[in-house]
Design a protein around this motif. Structure first.
Motif, PDB file in Angstrom:
ATOM      1  N   ARG A  23      23.348 -38.020 -11.245  1.00  0.00           N
ATOM      2  CA  ARG A  23      22.607 -36.791 -11.567  1.00  0.00           C
ATOM      3  C   ARG A  23      21.615 -37.030 -12.700  1.00  0.00           C
ATOM      4  N   ASP A  24      22.039 -37.779 -13.712  1.00  0.00           N
ATOM      5  CA  ASP A  24      21.193 -38.013 -14.883  1.00  0.00           C
ATOM      6  C   ASP A  24      19.962 -38.861 -14.569  1.00  0.00           C
ATOM      7  N   THR A  25      20.110 -39.831 -13.702  1.00  0.00           N
ATOM      8  CA  THR A  25      19.028 -40.801 -13.496  1.00  0.00           C
ATOM      9  C   THR A  25      18.248 -40.612 -12.199  1.00  0.00           C
ATOM     10  N   LEU A  26      18.889 -40.066 -11.184  1.00  0.00           N
ATOM     11  CA  LEU A  26      18.225 -39.946  -9.885  1.00  0.00           C
ATOM     12  C   LEU A  26      18.025 -38.508  -9.451  1.00  0.00           C
ATOM     13  N   ASP A  27      18.313 -37.561 -10.328  1.00  0.00           N
ATOM     14  CA  ASP A  27      18.175 -36.138 -10.017  1.00  0.00           C
ATOM     15  C   ASP A  27      18.948 -35.727  -8.772  1.00  0.00           C
ATOM     16  N   VAL A  28      20.120 -36.298  -8.599  1.00  0.00           N
ATOM     17  CA  VAL A  28      20.976 -35.925  -7.478  1.00  0.00           C
ATOM     18  C   VAL A  28      21.405 -34.472  -7.687  1.00  0.00           C
ATOM     19  N   PRO A  29      21.271 -33.640  -6.657  1.00  0.00           N
ATOM     20  CA  PRO A  29      21.578 -32.216  -6.837  1.00  0.00           C
ATOM     21  C   PRO A  29      23.074 -31.945  -7.019  1.00  0.00           C
ATOM     22  N   GLU A  30      23.354 -30.818  -7.626  1.00  0.00           N
ATOM     23  CA  GLU A  30      24.725 -30.342  -7.780  1.00  0.00           C
ATOM     24  C   GLU A  30      25.387 -30.282  -6.406  1.00  0.00           C
ATOM     25  N   GLY A  31      26.610 -30.741  -6.331  1.00  0.00           N
ATOM     26  CA  GLY A  31      27.365 -30.697  -5.084  1.00  0.00           C
ATOM     27  C   GLY A  31      27.134 -31.881  -4.162  1.00  0.00           C
ATOM     28  N   ASP A  32      26.213 -32.749  -4.496  1.00  0.00           N
ATOM     29  CA  ASP A  32      25.924 -33.943  -3.683  1.00  0.00           C
ATOM     30  C   ASP A  32      26.858 -35.055  -4.158  1.00  0.00           C
ATOM     31  N   ARG A  33      28.119 -34.921  -3.783  1.00  0.00           N
ATOM     32  CA  ARG A  33      29.204 -35.730  -4.328  1.00  0.00           C
ATOM     33  C   ARG A  33      29.925 -36.441  -3.184  1.00  0.00           C
ATOM     34  N   PHE A  34      29.269 -37.396  -2.579  1.00  0.00           N
ATOM     35  CA  PHE A  34      29.839 -38.128  -1.449  1.00  0.00           C
ATOM     36  C   PHE A  34      30.327 -39.471  -1.960  1.00  0.00           C
ATOM     37  N   MET A  35      31.655 -39.560  -2.193  1.00  0.00           N
ATOM     38  CA  MET A  35      32.216 -40.717  -2.872  1.00  0.00           C
ATOM     39  C   MET A  35      33.601 -41.029  -2.335  1.00  0.00           C
ATOM     40  N   THR A  36      33.935 -42.307  -2.366  1.00  0.00           N
ATOM     41  CA  THR A  36      35.296 -42.739  -2.081  1.00  0.00           C
ATOM     42  C   THR A  36      35.728 -43.721  -3.158  1.00  0.00           C
ATOM     43  N   LEU A  37      37.023 -43.824  -3.339  1.00  0.00           N
ATOM     44  CA  LEU A  37      37.603 -44.805  -4.245  1.00  0.00           C
ATOM     45  C   LEU A  37      38.769 -45.439  -3.519  1.00  0.00           C
ATOM     46  N   THR A  38      38.748 -46.753  -3.441  1.00  0.00           N
ATOM     47  CA  THR A  38      39.784 -47.499  -2.752  1.00  0.00           C
ATOM     48  C   THR A  38      40.478 -48.425  -3.732  1.00  0.00           C
ATOM     49  N   GLU A  39      41.800 -48.393  -3.701  1.00  0.00           N
ATOM     50  CA  GLU A  39      42.583 -49.271  -4.560  1.00  0.00           C
ATOM     51  C   GLU A  39      43.141 -50.441  -3.744  1.00  0.00           C
ATOM     52  N   HIS A  40      43.223 -51.595  -4.399  1.00  0.00           N
ATOM     53  CA  HIS A  40      43.685 -52.815  -3.749  1.00  0.00           C
ATOM     54  C   HIS A  40      44.784 -53.459  -4.581  1.00  0.00           C
ATOM     55  N   ASP A  41      45.814 -53.996  -3.917  1.00  0.00           N
ATOM     56  CA  ASP A  41      46.825 -54.716  -4.685  1.00  0.00           C
ATOM     57  C   ASP A  41      46.242 -56.059  -5.138  1.00  0.00           C
ATOM     58  N   ALA A  42      46.926 -56.710  -6.040  1.00  0.00           N
ATOM     59  CA  ALA A  42      46.404 -57.928  -6.674  1.00  0.00           C
ATOM     60  C   ALA A  42      46.052 -59.010  -5.657  1.00  0.00           C
ATOM     61  N   ALA A  43      46.807 -59.127  -4.585  1.00  0.00           N
ATOM     62  CA  ALA A  43      46.542 -60.157  -3.579  1.00  0.00           C
ATOM     63  C   ALA A  43      45.245 -59.912  -2.821  1.00  0.00           C
ATOM     64  N   ASN A  44      44.764 -58.675  -2.846  1.00  0.00           N
ATOM     65  CA  ASN A  44      43.572 -58.309  -2.086  1.00  0.00           C
ATOM     66  C   ASN A  44      42.388 -57.913  -2.965  1.00  0.00           C
ATOM     67  N   PHE A  45      42.413 -58.333  -4.218  1.00  0.00           N
ATOM     68  CA  PHE A  45      41.324 -57.990  -5.140  1.00  0.00           C
ATOM     69  C   PHE A  45      41.034 -59.214  -5.996  1.00  0.00           C
ATOM     70  N   ARG A  46      39.864 -59.785  -5.802  1.00  0.00           N
ATOM     71  CA  ARG A  46      39.498 -61.000  -6.518  1.00  0.00           C
ATOM     72  C   ARG A  46      38.208 -60.809  -7.292  1.00  0.00           C
ATOM     73  N   HIS A  47      38.048 -61.609  -8.340  1.00  0.00           N
ATOM     74  CA  HIS A  47      36.821 -61.623  -9.130  1.00  0.00           C
ATOM     75  C   HIS A  47      36.753 -62.956  -9.853  1.00  0.00           C
ATOM     76  N   GLY A  48      35.635 -63.201 -10.496  1.00  0.00           N
ATOM     77  CA  GLY A  48      35.457 -64.434 -11.242  1.00  0.00           C
ATOM     78  C   GLY A  48      34.550 -64.200 -12.435  1.00  0.00           C
ATOM     79  N   ASP A  49      34.159 -65.295 -13.073  1.00  0.00           N
ATOM     80  CA  ASP A  49      33.313 -65.190 -14.255  1.00  0.00           C
ATOM     81  C   ASP A  49      31.891 -65.682 -13.988  1.00  0.00           C
ATOM     82  N   ALA A  50      31.431 -65.559 -12.740  1.00  0.00           N
ATOM     83  CA  ALA A  50      30.072 -65.967 -12.375  1.00  0.00           C
ATOM     84  C   ALA A  50      29.049 -65.221 -13.226  1.00  0.00           C
TER      85      ALA A  50
END
Length: 132
Positions: free
Chosen positions: A29-56
């Motif tokens: 909303r602050d940066t792209l002027d997304v209108p009120e109520g335009d809230r299309f979002m999901t959040l997915t959680e992953h266990d440790a075996a299925n979530f990887r990252h590195g220090d690239a």
């Protein structure tokens, strides 16, 4: 009219996850002027075996890393995108307290005619009113 997907390691409380989505929405909303109520979002959680990252790229990340993928119209400038990256990092640092090195954001910009937001219609295609 962005749609956002957050992926993270499982185990954080509901209030933490809600703060991520609320802060992300505020940044849009602050940066792209997304209108009120335009809230299309999901959040997915992953266990440790299925979530990887590195220090690239010289960034030391921890298991608090969040991946954020945002799909939006291809009408945003490079400056808009840079402002969005900064604002997401600022707000997520405030609430729920994620350090900036643990915020990994990707933007996918697509033509408006690639969107149907309901009813099997092309709401934003050629000859349609301009939105977002």
């Amino acid at each position: 009219m962005p749609i956002s997907h957050v992926s993270m390691r499982a185990g954080k409380p509901e209030s933490y996850r809600e703060a991520i989505l609320d802060s992300l929405y505020q940044a849009l909303r602050d940066t792209l002027d997304v209108p009120e109520g335009d809230r299309f979002m999901t959040l997915t959680e992953h266990d440790a075996a299925n979530f990887r990252h590195g220090d690239a790229f010289g960034i030391a990340r921890t298991d608090d890393l969040v991946y954020i993928a945002i799909t939006l119209f291809n009408t945003r400038t490079v400056a808009h995108k840079a402002a969005l990256f900064r604002r997401i990092a600022e707000l997520l640092a405030e609430r729920p307290g994620i350090s900036p090195e643990n915020i990994f954001v990707t933007i996918y910009d697509t033509p408006k005619e690639n969107w149907s937001v309901g009813n099997g219609e092309m709401q934003f295609g050629p000859g349609k009113p301009s939105h977002g």
